[in-house]
Scaffold this motif. Structure first.
Motif, PDB file in Angstrom:
ATOM      1  N   LEU A 207       0.821  -1.203   0.000  1.00 38.14           N
ATOM      2  CA  LEU A 207       0.000   0.000   0.000  1.00 38.14           C
ATOM      3  C   LEU A 207       0.857   1.255   0.000  1.00 38.14           C
ATOM      4  CD1 LEU A 207      -2.685  -0.760   2.757  1.00 38.14           C
ATOM      5  CD2 LEU A 207      -2.799  -1.244   0.315  1.00 38.14           C
ATOM      6  N   ARG A 208       0.320   2.303  -0.630  1.00 35.07           N
ATOM      7  CA  ARG A 208       0.906   3.633  -0.485  1.00 35.07           C
ATOM      8  C   ARG A 208       0.413   4.221   0.831  1.00 35.07           C
ATOM      9  NH1 ARG A 208      -0.785   3.042  -5.727  1.00 35.07           N
ATOM     10  NH2 ARG A 208       0.874   3.090  -7.293  1.00 35.07           N
ATOM     11  N   ALA A 209       1.346   4.646   1.655  1.00 37.15           N
ATOM     12  CA  ALA A 209       1.000   5.252   2.940  1.00 37.15           C
ATOM     13  C   ALA A 209       2.118   6.183   3.357  1.00 37.15           C
ATOM     14  CB  ALA A 209       0.782   4.180   4.008  1.00 37.15           C
ATOM     15  N   THR A 210       1.751   7.370   3.790  1.00 37.84           N
ATOM     16  CA  THR A 210       2.752   8.303   4.287  1.00 37.84           C
ATOM     17  C   THR A 210       3.255   7.820   5.645  1.00 37.84           C
ATOM     18  OG1 THR A 210       1.166   9.663   5.502  1.00 37.84           O
ATOM     19  CG2 THR A 210       1.506  10.186   3.157  1.00 37.84           C
ATOM     20  N   PRO A 211       4.392   8.341   6.111  1.00 38.57           N
ATOM     21  CA  PRO A 211       4.854   7.961   7.448  1.00 38.57           C
ATOM     22  C   PRO A 211       3.810   8.238   8.535  1.00 38.57           C
ATOM     23  CG  PRO A 211       6.625   9.014   6.249  1.00 38.57           C
ATOM     24  CD  PRO A 211       5.400   9.154   5.391  1.00 38.57           C
TER      25      PRO A 211
ATOM     26  N   ALA B 129       2.081   5.457  10.894  1.00 38.98           N
ATOM     27  CA  ALA B 129       2.099   5.611  12.347  1.00 38.98           C
ATOM     28  C   ALA B 129       0.693   5.512  12.928  1.00 38.98           C
ATOM     29  CB  ALA B 129       2.732   6.946  12.716  1.00 38.98           C
ATOM     30  N   ALA B 130      -0.287   6.041  12.205  1.00 38.07           N
ATOM     31  CA  ALA B 130      -1.674   5.967  12.672  1.00 38.07           C
ATOM     32  C   ALA B 130      -2.160   4.526  12.729  1.00 38.07           C
ATOM     33  CB  ALA B 130      -2.566   6.803  11.753  1.00 38.07           C
TER      34      ALA B 130
ATOM     35  N   PHE C 116       3.340  -4.210  10.837  1.00 34.23           N
ATOM     36  CA  PHE C 116       3.593  -4.466   9.420  1.00 34.23           C
ATOM     37  C   PHE C 116       4.985  -3.958   9.074  1.00 34.23           C
ATOM     38  CE2 PHE C 116       1.042  -0.670  10.066  1.00 34.23           C
ATOM     39  CZ  PHE C 116       1.841   0.319   9.512  1.00 34.23           C
ATOM     40  N   TYR C 117       5.360  -4.126   7.828  1.00 35.52           N
ATOM     41  CA  TYR C 117       6.717  -3.830   7.368  1.00 35.52           C
ATOM     42  C   TYR C 117       6.707  -2.552   6.533  1.00 35.52           C
ATOM     43  CZ  TYR C 117      11.366  -4.943   5.410  1.00 35.52           C
ATOM     44  OH  TYR C 117      12.689  -4.927   5.066  1.00 35.52           O
TER      45      TYR C 117
ATOM     46  N   ILE D  42       4.018   0.494   2.419  1.00 31.34           N
ATOM     47  CA  ILE D  42       4.042  -0.503   3.486  1.00 31.34           C
ATOM     48  C   ILE D  42       3.615  -1.850   2.917  1.00 31.34           C
ATOM     49  CG2 ILE D  42       3.596   1.182   5.296  1.00 31.34           C
ATOM     50  CD1 ILE D  42       0.697   0.209   5.365  1.00 31.34           C
ATOM     51  N   ARG D  43       4.020  -2.915   3.599  1.00 30.43           N
ATOM     52  CA  ARG D  43       3.628  -4.265   3.180  1.00 30.43           C
ATOM     53  C   ARG D  43       2.838  -4.920   4.306  1.00 30.43           C
ATOM     54  NH1 ARG D  43       7.542  -9.492   2.744  1.00 30.43           N
ATOM     55  NH2 ARG D  43       7.246  -9.299   5.009  1.00 30.43           N
TER      56      ARG D  43
END
Length: 333
Positions: free
Chosen positions: A285-289, A293-294, A302-303, A310-311
């Protein structure tokens, strides 16, 4: 709520029961009845004569297979994101006594005949240059993409035409077959694969992987290499018992289907955040830091993969309520 890796999943109860049943006096090493029965059991599964050797890790399976297919002075074509390139600490070079990895490209960590040809065609037949001897593909890939039988056959055809061996890293082979709905044979030896690293640990086993040679003679020298590498367990019946338990009543497929189904639930919630199509049990997935964190603040593990990615990995036992909670959390990002 762990979605870090299917390596962390517990052992399936049927595997634990099989280990208990094997806990009796028997012949050492691989002379026990369970180990001796692997060839016939796997030959029946794949519909052809095979030689099957248990090993404790996927790295061992991959590297022993590659050593059987490539001499020390040769080279192996793999994807630049392949596990053998990025995650095995130089073990392929160690086990082959120095073979070189040639790195090729391809979307979703999948090779194609064209991407392989781009690499090997650039190598002149010259004593000063390492010559290719084998190809290694991963099914499902490091990005959870699945090779179809036709795609493997296209690579197998190239391998045969060029006189190269073909290895399949099947750490998540069960997940690939569950997605494809084909026979194990259709995506392996019928498509030109010479050796398969058949993964069980990620799918419910404790400590057993299987090296399957579709040319049984390749196993002859591998038995010596397995011993020399310190991988010939004195109580091998416990490894064989795990494999046999996973094969009984197609537990290996049932577990993979369960993991794949959970990943599909997460993919449905992810929408446009998906980096790769979800074809097995990995979700990128595309996810900002801040978004990552949320999710962690809500208890999800997750990784962190690449920048802004993220995976998530589901397993055979991923709880439905935890998957639903994660899907909801993703939808709320």
């Amino acid at each position: 709520m762990r979605f870090f890796s299917d390596n962390a999943a517990p052992v399936h109860p049927q595997v634990m029961a099989a280990l208990a049943a094997a806990n009796t006096l028997d012949t050492a090493y691989d002379g026990d009845a369970r180990s001796q029965g692997l060839d016939a059991r796997l030959s029946a599964l794949f519909g052809t004569d095979v030689a099957a050797l248990w090993v404790p890790t996927g790295t061992a399976a991959n590297c022993l297979a590659l050593a059987a297919l490539c001499p020390p002075h040769g080279g192996i074509v793999c994807h630049r994101d392949a596990h053998i390139q990025n995650d095995e600490g130089g073990a392929p070079e160690f086990y082959t006594h120095g073979a070189k990895l040639f790195l090729a490209d391809g979307k979703g960590a999948k090779l194609t005949p064209a991407s392989i040809a781009d690499v090997i065609d650039a190598i002149p037949d010259d004593v000063h240059r390492v010559q290719p001897h084998a190809i290694s593909i991963t099914n499902a890939t490091e990005y959870g993409r699945v090779y179809t039988p036709d795609e493997v056959a296209a690579i197998g055809g190239l391998a045969k035409a060029r006189g190269l061996g073909l290895h399949m890293d099947g750490a998540r082979f069960a997940n690939a077959v569950a997605t494809l709905g084909c026979t194990p044979a259709a995506v392996t030896w019928e498509a030109g694969v010479d050796a398969l690293s058949f993964g069980f640990v990620k799918n419910g086993a404790m400590s057993a992987e299987l090296l399957v040679f579709f040319t049984p003679a390749l196993a002859d020298v591998t038995r010596y290499r397995r011993k020399r590498a310190g991988l010939l367990f004195s109580k091998g019946r416990y490894l064989a018992a795990q494999v046999l338990a996973m094969l009984d009543d197609d537990l290996w497929l049932d577990n993979a289907r369960a993991a794949n189904a959970r990943a599909a639930e997460l993919a449905a919630a992810a929408g446009a955040r998906l980096v790769h199509p979800v074809e097995a049990n990995e979700v990128f997935l595309r996810a900002t830091p801040d978004e990552a964190a949320a999710l962690r603040a809500k208890g999800f593990d997750f990784y962190d993969w690449a920048a802004g990615e993220i995976r998530l990995v589901t397993a055979w036992d991923s709880p439905a309520d935890q998957v639903a909670a994660l899907a909801q959390a993703i939808g709320q990002l």
